[in-house]
Design a protein around this motif. Structure first.
Motif, PDB file in Angstrom:
ATOM      1  N   LEU A 414       0.900  -1.716   0.285  1.00 24.84           N
ATOM      2  CA  LEU A 414      -0.121  -0.180  -0.102  1.00 24.84           C
ATOM      3  C   LEU A 414       0.827   1.405   0.068  1.00 24.84           C
ATOM      4  CD1 LEU A 414      -2.904   1.551   0.105  1.00 24.84           C
ATOM      5  CD2 LEU A 414      -2.664   1.626   2.846  1.00 24.84           C
ATOM      6  N   PHE A 415       1.972   1.203   0.752  1.00 26.55           N
ATOM      7  CA  PHE A 415       2.700   2.775   0.928  1.00 26.55           C
ATOM      8  C   PHE A 415       3.997   2.665   0.736  1.00 26.55           C
ATOM      9  CE2 PHE A 415       0.132   2.929   4.444  1.00 26.55           C
ATOM     10  CZ  PHE A 415      -0.640   3.771   4.427  1.00 26.55           C
ATOM     11  N   GLY A 416       4.114   1.357   0.047  1.00 27.99           N
ATOM     12  CA  GLY A 416       5.725   1.064  -1.116  1.00 27.99           C
ATOM     13  C   GLY A 416       6.781   1.618   0.396  1.00 27.99           C
ATOM     14  N   LEU A 417       7.032   1.574   1.314  1.00 23.99           N
ATOM     15  CA  LEU A 417       8.317   1.341   2.047  1.00 23.99           C
ATOM     16  C   LEU A 417       9.537   0.821   2.610  1.00 23.99           C
ATOM     17  CD1 LEU A 417       6.287   3.980   5.126  1.00 23.99           C
ATOM     18  CD2 LEU A 417       7.265   4.589   3.011  1.00 23.99           C
ATOM     19  N   GLY A 418       8.550  -0.943   1.588  1.00 22.45           N
ATOM     20  CA  GLY A 418       9.028  -1.628   2.387  1.00 22.45           C
ATOM     21  C   GLY A 418       9.522  -1.749   3.821  1.00 22.45           C
ATOM     22  N   ARG A 419       8.651  -1.455   4.521  1.00 27.85           N
ATOM     23  CA  ARG A 419       8.827  -1.814   6.075  1.00 27.85           C
ATOM     24  C   ARG A 419       7.365  -1.149   6.058  1.00 27.85           C
ATOM     25  NH1 ARG A 419       8.530   3.422   7.457  1.00 27.85           N
ATOM     26  NH2 ARG A 419       9.598   5.061   6.704  1.00 27.85           N
ATOM     27  N   LEU A 423       1.325   3.868  10.384  1.00 24.86           N
ATOM     28  CA  LEU A 423      -0.452   4.191  10.641  1.00 24.86           C
ATOM     29  C   LEU A 423       0.037   2.180  11.595  1.00 24.86           C
ATOM     30  CD1 LEU A 423      -1.958   4.889   8.407  1.00 24.86           C
ATOM     31  CD2 LEU A 423      -2.678   5.475  10.303  1.00 24.86           C
ATOM     32  N   LEU A 424       0.789   1.399  10.586  1.00 28.43           N
ATOM     33  CA  LEU A 424       0.326  -0.076  11.259  1.00 28.43           C
ATOM     34  C   LEU A 424       1.844  -0.026  12.214  1.00 28.43           C
ATOM     35  CD1 LEU A 424       0.053  -3.097  10.113  1.00 28.43           C
ATOM     36  CD2 LEU A 424       2.440  -3.180   9.612  1.00 28.43           C
ATOM     37  N   GLN A 425       2.319   0.354  12.500  1.00 20.28           N
ATOM     38  CA  GLN A 425       2.802   0.227  13.803  1.00 20.28           C
ATOM     39  C   GLN A 425       2.558   0.918  15.211  1.00 20.28           C
ATOM     40  OE1 GLN A 425       7.199   1.570  14.012  1.00 20.28           O
ATOM     41  NE2 GLN A 425       6.812   2.566  11.800  1.00 20.28           N
ATOM     42  N   MET A 457       9.161  -3.161  14.321  1.00 22.19           N
ATOM     43  CA  MET A 457       9.370  -1.454  13.937  1.00 22.19           C
ATOM     44  C   MET A 457      10.586  -0.323  13.794  1.00 22.19           C
ATOM     45  SD  MET A 457       6.680  -1.278  17.760  1.00 22.19           S
ATOM     46  CE  MET A 457       5.743   0.378  17.468  1.00 22.19           C
ATOM     47  N   LYS A 458       9.508   0.383  13.039  1.00 18.95           N
ATOM     48  CA  LYS A 458      11.301   1.249  12.637  1.00 18.95           C
ATOM     49  C   LYS A 458      11.474   1.952  13.269  1.00 18.95           C
ATOM     50  CE  LYS A 458      12.459  -1.797   9.823  1.00 18.95           C
ATOM     51  NZ  LYS A 458      13.195  -2.886  10.203  1.00 18.95           N
ATOM     52  N   SER A 459      10.044   2.770  14.225  1.00 18.79           N
ATOM     53  CA  SER A 459      10.749   3.722  14.126  1.00 18.79           C
ATOM     54  C   SER A 459      11.288   3.696  15.851  1.00 18.79           C
ATOM     55  CB  SER A 459       9.578   4.702  14.705  1.00 18.79           C
ATOM     56  OG  SER A 459       9.147   5.164  16.272  1.00 18.79           O
ATOM     57  N   TYR A 461      11.204   5.758  18.595  1.00 23.54           N
ATOM     58  CA  TYR A 461       9.788   5.985  19.929  1.00 23.54           C
ATOM     59  C   TYR A 461       9.163   5.332  19.964  1.00 23.54           C
ATOM     60  CZ  TYR A 461       7.373   9.592  22.675  1.00 23.54           C
ATOM     61  OH  TYR A 461       7.282   9.713  24.231  1.00 23.54           O
ATOM     62  N   LEU A 462       8.394   4.884  19.442  1.00 20.72           N
ATOM     63  CA  LEU A 462       7.407   4.050  19.456  1.00 20.72           C
ATOM     64  C   LEU A 462       7.813   2.950  19.480  1.00 20.72           C
ATOM     65  CD1 LEU A 462       4.709   4.928  15.694  1.00 20.72           C
ATOM     66  CD2 LEU A 462       5.247   5.509  18.208  1.00 20.72           C
ATOM     67  N   ARG A 463       8.900   2.163  19.228  1.00 26.08           N
ATOM     68  CA  ARG A 463       9.679   0.864  20.126  1.00 26.08           C
ATOM     69  C   ARG A 463       9.032   0.717  21.319  1.00 26.08           C
ATOM     70  NH1 ARG A 463      13.147   0.022  17.430  1.00 26.08           N
ATOM     71  NH2 ARG A 463      15.428   1.115  17.389  1.00 26.08           N
ATOM     72  N   ALA A 464      10.113   1.854  21.831  1.00 24.87           N
ATOM     73  CA  ALA A 464      10.544   2.175  23.047  1.00 24.87           C
ATOM     74  C   ALA A 464       8.864   2.275  23.947  1.00 24.87           C
ATOM     75  CB  ALA A 464      11.444   3.910  23.814  1.00 24.87           C
ATOM     76  N   ARG A 465       7.506   3.412  23.351  1.00 23.24           N
ATOM     77  CA  ARG A 465       7.165   2.518  23.694  1.00 23.24           C
ATOM     78  C   ARG A 465       6.094   1.600  24.113  1.00 23.24           C
ATOM     79  NH1 ARG A 465       3.565   7.287  24.587  1.00 23.24           N
ATOM     80  NH2 ARG A 465       2.246   5.868  25.070  1.00 23.24           N
ATOM     81  N   LEU A 466       6.393   0.226  23.091  1.00 18.72           N
ATOM     82  CA  LEU A 466       6.083  -0.728  22.681  1.00 18.72           C
ATOM     83  C   LEU A 466       6.697  -1.690  24.260  1.00 18.72           C
ATOM     84  CD1 LEU A 466       3.752  -2.740  22.371  1.00 18.72           C
ATOM     85  CD2 LEU A 466       5.499  -3.221  20.245  1.00 18.72           C
ATOM     86  N   THR A 467       8.062  -1.499  23.600  1.00 15.29           N
ATOM     87  CA  THR A 467       8.717  -1.946  25.093  1.00 15.29           C
ATOM     88  C   THR A 467       8.093  -1.599  26.726  1.00 15.29           C
ATOM     89  OG1 THR A 467      10.387  -2.277  23.543  1.00 15.29           O
ATOM     90  CG2 THR A 467      10.986  -2.390  26.107  1.00 15.29           C
ATOM     91  N   GLU A 468       8.051  -0.230  26.430  1.00 18.01           N
ATOM     92  CA  GLU A 468       6.887   0.067  28.159  1.00 18.01           C
ATOM     93  C   GLU A 468       6.542  -0.409  28.626  1.00 18.01           C
ATOM     94  OE1 GLU A 468       6.214   4.824  29.699  1.00 18.01           O
ATOM     95  OE2 GLU A 468       8.033   4.750  28.437  1.00 18.01           O
TER      96      GLU A 468
END
Length: 625
Positions: A414-419, A423-425, A457-459, A461-468
């Motif tokens: 859909l987004f062509g980002l290769g990751r 939105l999905l994260q 997760m490639k972000s 900050y979002l990765r740290a939030r999910l870890t928390e």
């Protein structure tokens, strides 16, 4: 000499006649309107003494409409022109539609300048508005490739510079009608949590609202049925006065003051017409509907461009308004996936049909500055068939929930980002789903699922939030807790105190809530069984605004006769919403026999047998607490 005087006199008369000749715009056009077909403008007359709008109304026979005396016109420079009188309608009075359901009338305003290119009709921020009224053929500002390039330059990707946790403060004062409190719904688009807050208004009309932030936030407070917008970074303090007419004035040094004035005092709706889009979704093949959504987004971006130029927004303010518009337009991915003939969850994904989403800048961190708008888009994206369901090859009529790998593949196409896209994260950060579904069902599997998502997760900050979040979910918690001291807790305790010694199931509901009413009507047998349980009490709470007195009396007599219920003020209702962190109903809380609050909340009552087993088990586990 006589000839010269005669010529001058004739010229003067000609100029006078020309000055008196009205400028007439037949069948004017406009950029945006929230009136639908209920109210349209058929003619505009601009003279030196007045501006007259000719209205055509189409509404239900014998039902009433109203044009407020506070209605104004605003010209190219933002100056306001007051309504003077109605012709064929009395301002601020109910106008009952004739049997035909159609009527014509006029409203006279103070005179606009004759050379006005476009103007707005604003009844009030919460009522009718018609934006960008202009003569056919008049060229107004539009969203062009140049605007897109300028806007793209404002997009933010540096997480280290963007995220900073803390609080911001809003100091306000009501100079007119003083509400009892101000509330903040507190949408968190990252974790999909609601964190409502209420702030008491002092006798002098002042209030102080302390808002948690972790990045720049463009959001609003609510009071007197109005939105009071603010823009906050951690450590900021802003000041606003709410005037007698309800308009908001911000201190001169307020950041993005022009944008806040626009949003609070004019409340433009940046979404495309939902009912129009739903109709198109039913009538067009998928590719045609996708084009219609893209065209609708272009129209709304043109509307944003008109507002940007009219209100002279700076580059950052313009970027925020365009981002708000994009998020609103992208919400229409939801009905897009219902069409079965082109690209759906049951067939191959044609990424070309989603080109408009790839061009909307949804990787821009600025999206996170608009929590409510992103909250809605995130919900649409997560639950649309495209990202949630796939066909069962053995039974094409059956839908199965997708696994993460399938969702990632679709998202990347859909987004062509290769990751995975942002939105999905964000869909992986929905805390209540882990707490209510994943961990209770299989905690080991849930832990592995989150760990895998953290790795994908490639972000940072979002990765740290999910870890928390994972640490919080896996930390043991007491099954009950005591409410914090305060006005809301004292109120709630006074309501449930008569039932001390029993497990109390508190059901927040309203007659204006369809699911609430449906559940109550469908659960009479279940509630009779609960009433027969000596150690359990079911208590219904509603508010005076959501459930008018007569509706409450009638409904209670018919469906809740003999059952425990109460009706509280709207302000007290908002205090309890903030206390228990909910914004939607029906909502249930469970109180232990000693008055503590159980962490295991009950949700919608379902099949009588399973509901009774759940209630008996819960009551037994809480009996000593």
């Amino acid at each position: 000499m006589k000839g010269i005087l005669t010529s001058l006199l004739m010229a003067l008369l000609a100029l006078t006649a020309q000055a008196r000749k009205p400028r007439v715009i037949e069948n004017p056009q406009w950029i945006s309107s929230n009136t639908g077909k209920s109210l349209t403008i058929t003619r505009v007359e601009l003279t030196d003494t007045a501006t007259v709008l000719w209205f055509h109304s189409k509404y239900k026979p014998n039902k009433w409409i109203r044009i407020s005396r506070a209605a104004t016109l605003t010209d190219d420079s933002g100056r306001r022109y007051k309504a003077r009188c109605g012709i064929g309608i009395k301002l601020s009075k109910r106008f009952y539609m004739p049997a035909s359901g159609e009527a014509d009338f006029k409203v006279s305003f103070d005179p606009l300048p004759r050379d006005t290119r476009a103007f707005d009709f604003i009844e009030s921020p919460a009522d009718w508005k018609i934006w960008g009224i202009h003569a056919p053929g008049e060229q107004l500002p539009q969203y062009t490739e140049a605007a897109n390039r300028a806007d793209s330059a404002m997009r933010k990707y540096d997480e280290a510079a963007f995220f900073r946790r803390g609080t911001g403060v809003i100091c306000g004062r009501f100079l007119g009608k003083r509400p009892g409190l101000v509330n903040h719904y507190g949408y968190d688009a990252m974790t999909r949590e609601n964190r409502p807050q209420v702030f008491e208004v002092a006798d002098d009309g002042s209030f102080t609202a302390t808002i948690p932030v972790e990045c720049p936030k463009l959001d609003d407070l609510r009071a007197n049925g109005r939105s009071l917008y603010f823009y906050l970074n951690a450590g900021d303090t802003i000041r606003m006065d709410i005037m007698e007419d309800g308009t908001v004035r911000y201190a001169d040094a307020t950041k993005h003051r022009k944008l806040l004035n626009l949003l609070s005092n004019y409340d433009p709706n940046m979404e495309a017409d939902y009912y129009l889009m739903a109709t198109l979704a039913d009538s067009l093949p998928f590719s045609g509907y996708a084009r219609a959504v893209a065209e609708g987004a272009q129209r709304q971006l043109d509307f944003a461009e008109y507002l940007i130029h009219k209100h002279k927004l700076n580059a950052e303010e313009a970027h925020l308004l365009r981002t708000k518009t994009r998020l609103a337009c992208c919400q229409y991915i939801d009905p897009m996936t219902y069409e079965k003939t082109d690209t759906t969850a049951t067939g191959p994904l044609n990424a070309a049909n989603y080109a408009f989403m790839r061009s909307m800048g949804l990787e821009d961190l600025t999206c996170l500055s608009l929590p409510f708008d992103l909250y809605i888009l995130q919900n649409r994206y997560e639950y649309c068939d495209l990202m949630r369901y796939k066909a069962d090859p053995r039974n094409p009529a059956r839908r199965l929930k997708m696994d993460d790998d399938t969702r990632i593949a679709r998202d990347e196409t859909l987004f062509g980002l290769g990751r995975p896209s942002m939105l999905l994260q964000l869909t992986w950060l929905v805390k209540h789903r882990y707490a209510n579904n994943e961990y209770p069902q299989d905690s080991a599997r849930a832990s592995k699922l989150i760990s895998r998502r953290i790795g994908l997760m490639k972000s940072p900050y979002l990765r740290a939030r999910l870890t928390e979040m994972k640490r919080e979910l896996e930390s043991p918690k007491a099954t009950t807790y005591a409410l914090p001291d305060g006005r809301a807790a004292a109120l709630f305790d006074s309501i449930v105190a008569p039932y001390r010694g029993k497990t109390v199931i508190v059901d927040f509901w309203a007659t204006t809530c369809g699911p609430c009413v449906a559940e109550i009507k469908a659960t009479q047998q279940l509630r009779d069984s609960i009433a027969a349980m000596p150690d359990v009490e079911l208590l219904f709470i509603t508010s005076d605004r959501q459930t008018p007195a007569k509706a409450y009396a009638d409904f209670k007599a018919k469906y809740l006769a003999g059952e425990e219920s109460c009706r509280i003020t709207h302000d007290d209702w908002q205090r309890l919403m903030a206390l228990f962190k909910f914004t939607g109903i029906p909502h249930k809380e469970v109180v232990t026999p000693s008055g503590l609050i159980a962490r295991a909340q009950m949700h919608t009552f379902h099949e009588i047998g399973s509901s009774l087993r759940e209630i008996r088990s819960m009551a037994a586990s809480l009996s000593g607490l």
